[in-house]
Write an enzyme that holds these catalytic residues in place. Sequence first.
Site, PDB file in Angstrom:
ATOM      1  N   ASP A  18       0.898  -1.169  -0.184  1.00  0.00           N
ATOM      2  CA  ASP A  18      -0.078  -0.045  -0.064  1.00  0.00           C
ATOM      3  C   ASP A  18       0.948   1.408   0.069  1.00  0.00           C
ATOM      4  O   ASP A  18       0.384   2.319  -0.620  1.00  0.00           O
ATOM      5  CB  ASP A  18      -1.034  -0.009   1.261  1.00  0.00           C
ATOM      6  CG  ASP A  18      -2.056  -1.100   1.182  1.00  0.00           C
ATOM      7  OD1 ASP A  18      -2.171  -1.629   0.069  1.00  0.00           O
ATOM      8  OD2 ASP A  18      -2.519  -1.407   2.182  1.00  0.00           O
TER       9      ASP A  18
ATOM     10  N   GLU B  66      -2.234  -3.019  -8.981  1.00  0.00           N
ATOM     11  CA  GLU B  66      -0.980  -1.964  -8.999  1.00  0.00           C
ATOM     12  C   GLU B  66      -1.127  -1.402 -10.660  1.00  0.00           C
ATOM     13  O   GLU B  66      -0.227  -0.773 -11.108  1.00  0.00           O
ATOM     14  CB  GLU B  66       0.037  -2.637  -9.228  1.00  0.00           C
ATOM     15  CG  GLU B  66       0.511  -3.769 -10.391  1.00  0.00           C
ATOM     16  CD  GLU B  66       0.196  -5.132  -9.902  1.00  0.00           C
ATOM     17  OE1 GLU B  66       0.545  -6.111 -10.680  1.00  0.00           O
ATOM     18  OE2 GLU B  66      -0.959  -5.149  -9.284  1.00  0.00           O
TER      19      GLU B  66
END
Length: 573
Positions: A427, A453
């Site tokens: 994260d 991503e």
Amino acid sequence: MTPDRWAVLFACAALVAACTAVLAWRRRDRTPAATALAVTMSGVATWSAADALVYGLRTEVTRLAYPPVLLASVGLVVAGTYVLARTVTDPSWRPARRTALLMAVEPLCLVVAGTVPATRDLVMGGLAAAGPDGDAAVVLGPLFLAHTLYSYVLVAVAYTYLVRCFRRVTGVLRRQVAILLGSALLSTVGNVVAVGGQLDGTGTDVTPLFFLLTGLVDCWAIFRGGLLRLVPVARDQVVDTVPDAVLVVDPAGILIDLNPAGERMMRSMRATLSGDLVGRSLQEIAGPNALAVFGATERLDGHRVAEVAPGVWLDVRDSEVADPRGRPLGRIVVVRDVSEQQERQAAVERLNARLAEQVEVIERLRAELAEEAVRDPLTGLHNRRHLDRALAADLASRPRAGELSVLVVDIDHFKSVNDRYGHGAGDTVLTAVAGTLAGAVRAGDTAARLGGEEFVLVLPGLGREQAVDRAEQIRRAVAAGRHALDGDDVRVTVSIGVAVCPADGSVSAALLEAADRALYTAKATGRDRVVAADAVPSPQVVAVPVPAAARDDVAVPVPAAARDDVAELVPGA
């Protein structure tokens, strides 16, 4: 004229007077003047009927009963005339009990005196039946003459009130007073002539005949002239009872009259006022500050509204008064205390302001919620929902804006970051890359996270070369970054695919697919690079890097399923 003819005339006079009394009585609910007129004409009807009986029957009973009936009738006529004059000129006037008793005492005493034999001759003596020529013998006693003088005085007072009222009022009210005054004068003149003709002991009382004319005039006035239809209103019923302050000011600014509401208002505004207010200047009464405030206040719709003291608001209207020649007589000023209305208006305005503030807050919160609904909660970039709308809108406006480029960005070897350092570290990397992307967009550009991503940038107005330059800037910025993950200084890279509209597609799906193919090529040819869609090989095969020593030189085609085979992390690079 024979007695029988006199009897017919007097009977006609009685009938007309009785009809007039009935007509007036039916209008008694409109004005007290109607009741007074009904009483007056009732007296006339009784008087005329008594004369008709005396001349028609010529008996001893009628001769003896005539004086008290005559005196009672005259008393009703005189009292009714006085009350009629007073109520016409001032409808609010009512006879006080003392006044009623005083007007009743004198006629009652004369009726008693005319009935009792011992005093009958002092009132009227020598009454004899009319002869063939129609003249009757009568001796008017001193009490009758005194009664006549008293009646004339009372009637003269009544006429004085009517004359004053006639000079004061205008229009239909003036006409009503003129009718009453004229008809009353007619009967009075007839009575004077009759009494004067009987002073020698003979003659006929022709007063009822004059009353016959009076009754006819009054009947015409009731039916045709509107008598008793429009009733004048007294000053104390209007000016003195209205809640507004009414002030009358002469041309020099001196107060010459005001109503009770005006006096209460002036004294409440200035507690130091004492004594009579009438005769003093308006500036002294209202105060120079109040006059200055109103003098500086703009007149709107004929009135001014101003705050003369803290929390005290007044609404002022004034009008000029002039005589028939146009010479100014002064001004009538009507003042209303509107403090409560102003306070309510101020409260409403404050409430509206608070409501406007609350609406603004609600709109801001709504906008924030709407924005949050299209934002990725982790990175703060827009989500796929917003991307679809923004890309569609940009494509729709592209003919005006020129070319449009789409960048699809993917973090290289991101799965290895999660596997080695945990999802929290992943994260952190996602947030850092998202920050770099957000810093690279202009006003009108869109930066969104597709998921995982992968990110997308929509760049309206940029061609292929410009988009590739922008992508290179982003790639270098990401590669230059360092991320402290579990004690390691980690560097990540991104691969970027570039597609341009309309060359690579003119709809959202085609454009994103072209950019995605370019991204796969970038990842297959070594990652950490930018590939434009026009340099992408056939979509059925992709390229993967060979060992590091030769990966920039040779590419080997392999099936697409093998493109995410190897992950590379460079700790401490």
